[in-house]
Design a protein around this motif. Sequence first.
Motif, short mmCIF file in Angstrom:
data_model
loop_
_atom_site.label_atom_id
_atom_site.label_comp_id
_atom_site.label_asym_id
_atom_site.label_seq_id
_atom_site.Cartn_x
_atom_site.Cartn_y
_atom_site.Cartn_z
N PHE A 143 1.01 -1.17 -0.06
CA PHE A 143 0.11 -0.02 0.04
C PHE A 143 0.86 1.12 -0.02
O PHE A 143 0.66 2.07 -0.67
N HIS A 144 1.85 1.33 0.80
CA HIS A 144 2.67 2.36 0.72
C HIS A 144 3.55 2.62 -0.38
O HIS A 144 3.75 3.79 -0.80
N GLN A 145 4.15 1.49 -1.00
CA GLN A 145 4.84 1.61 -2.09
C GLN A 145 3.81 2.16 -3.24
O GLN A 145 4.36 2.86 -4.12
N ASN A 146 2.57 1.74 -3.39
CA ASN A 146 1.66 2.36 -4.29
C ASN A 146 1.34 3.81 -3.99
O ASN A 146 1.44 4.55 -5.10
N LEU A 147 1.21 4.12 -2.78
CA LEU A 147 1.19 5.63 -2.46
C LEU A 147 2.34 6.29 -2.97
O LEU A 147 1.84 7.35 -3.62
N ILE A 148 3.28 6.11 -2.49
CA ILE A 148 4.79 6.62 -2.56
C ILE A 148 4.82 6.71 -4.51
O ILE A 148 5.04 7.82 -5.18
N LYS A 149 4.44 5.67 -5.32
CA LYS A 149 4.58 5.83 -6.53
C LYS A 149 3.56 6.95 -7.12
O LYS A 149 3.80 7.58 -8.11
N ARG A 150 2.24 6.93 -6.74
CA ARG A 150 1.34 7.92 -7.00
C ARG A 150 1.80 9.17 -6.90
O ARG A 150 1.61 10.26 -7.57
N LEU A 151 2.36 9.49 -5.55
CA LEU A 151 2.62 10.76 -5.19
C LEU A 151 3.92 11.16 -6.15
O LEU A 151 3.71 12.49 -6.44
N ASP A 152 4.82 10.45 -6.39
CA ASP A 152 5.74 10.68 -7.37
C ASP A 152 5.32 11.16 -8.56
O ASP A 152 5.91 11.93 -9.44
N PHE A 153 4.36 10.35 -9.22
CA PHE A 153 3.74 10.60 -10.42
C PHE A 153 3.06 12.09 -10.39
O PHE A 153 3.09 12.73 -11.50
N TYR A 154 2.30 12.31 -9.47
CA TYR A 154 1.61 13.46 -9.50
C TYR A 154 2.60 14.68 -9.34
O TYR A 154 2.41 15.77 -10.02
N GLU A 155 3.68 14.49 -8.48
CA GLU A 155 4.69 15.64 -8.47
C GLU A 155 5.44 15.88 -9.90
O GLU A 155 5.54 16.82 -10.34
N THR A 156 5.64 14.78 -10.53
CA THR A 156 6.49 15.04 -12.02
C THR A 156 5.57 15.43 -12.86
O THR A 156 5.85 16.25 -13.85
N THR A 157 4.07 15.08 -12.73
CA THR A 157 3.01 15.49 -13.71
C THR A 157 3.03 17.19 -13.42
O THR A 157 2.91 18.03 -14.39
N LEU A 158 2.95 17.48 -12.06
CA LEU A 158 2.89 18.84 -11.70
C LEU A 158 3.81 19.75 -12.41
O LEU A 158 3.80 20.87 -12.49
N ILE A 159 5.12 19.21 -11.96
CA ILE A 159 6.42 19.86 -12.28
C ILE A 159 6.33 20.16 -13.84
O ILE A 159 6.73 20.96 -14.47
N ASN A 160 5.95 19.15 -14.61
CA ASN A 160 6.01 19.29 -16.14
C ASN A 160 4.90 20.02 -16.45
O ASN A 160 5.14 20.85 -17.46
N LYS A 161 3.81 20.16 -15.82
CA LYS A 161 2.69 21.33 -16.16
C LYS A 161 3.03 22.62 -16.11
O LYS A 161 2.54 23.49 -16.80
N ASN A 162 3.56 23.04 -14.92
CA ASN A 162 3.98 24.20 -14.27
C ASN A 162 5.60 24.40 -14.13
O ASN A 162 5.97 24.37 -12.97
N PRO A 163 6.52 24.46 -15.11
CA PRO A 163 7.91 24.29 -14.87
C PRO A 163 8.53 25.68 -14.05
O PRO A 163 9.32 25.61 -13.54
N LYS A 164 7.67 26.86 -14.47
CA LYS A 164 8.04 28.06 -13.66
C LYS A 164 7.92 27.67 -12.17
O LYS A 164 8.67 28.64 -11.34
N LYS A 165 6.93 27.34 -11.68
CA LYS A 165 6.30 27.19 -10.77
C LYS A 165 7.38 26.23 -9.80
O LYS A 165 7.81 26.60 -8.29
N SER A 166 7.99 25.26 -10.23
CA SER A 166 8.87 24.12 -9.71
C SER A 166 10.12 24.84 -9.54
O SER A 166 10.95 24.46 -8.76
N GLN A 167 10.44 25.79 -10.44
CA GLN A 167 11.92 26.31 -10.24
C GLN A 167 11.98 27.18 -9.23
O GLN A 167 13.00 27.62 -8.77
N ALA A 168 10.92 28.18 -8.74
CA ALA A 168 10.90 29.05 -7.81
C ALA A 168 11.11 28.53 -6.43
O ALA A 168 10.99 27.51 -6.03
#
Length: 105
Positions: free
Chosen positions: A80-105
């Motif tokens: 369960f925790h491994q799946n949760l960590i994978k999902r969180l990583d996926f969402y973080e990378t997705t958000l970083i890819n969608k908003n590159p300016k916000k992730s650099q700040a």
Amino acid sequence: MDAHEEELKKASRVALNNYNQTLAAEQEENRKEQRRTEERENSAEIWHTMTSDMMTERVEAPEGAVGGGRPPQILSDSEFHQNLIKRLDFYETTLINKNPKKSQA
């Protein structure tokens, strides 16, 4: 006396004509509202049918509804925790890819 009666009859006909026109307009408005309501209900029913399990072709949906089929998947705590960590990583990378300016700040 006849002229007075004619005026009363004419006024009565005008009043009845106005009443009938108002009644007809009200009935037409009611019919339009009823048609709009039916169209909304039909659209809601179509949307429900299109998005239901029957139309999404999920194999597990009908099996689970009847009580047969595969048992539900039970994950151990570590899985369960491994799946949760994978999902969180996926969402973080997705958000970083969608908003590159916000992730650099």
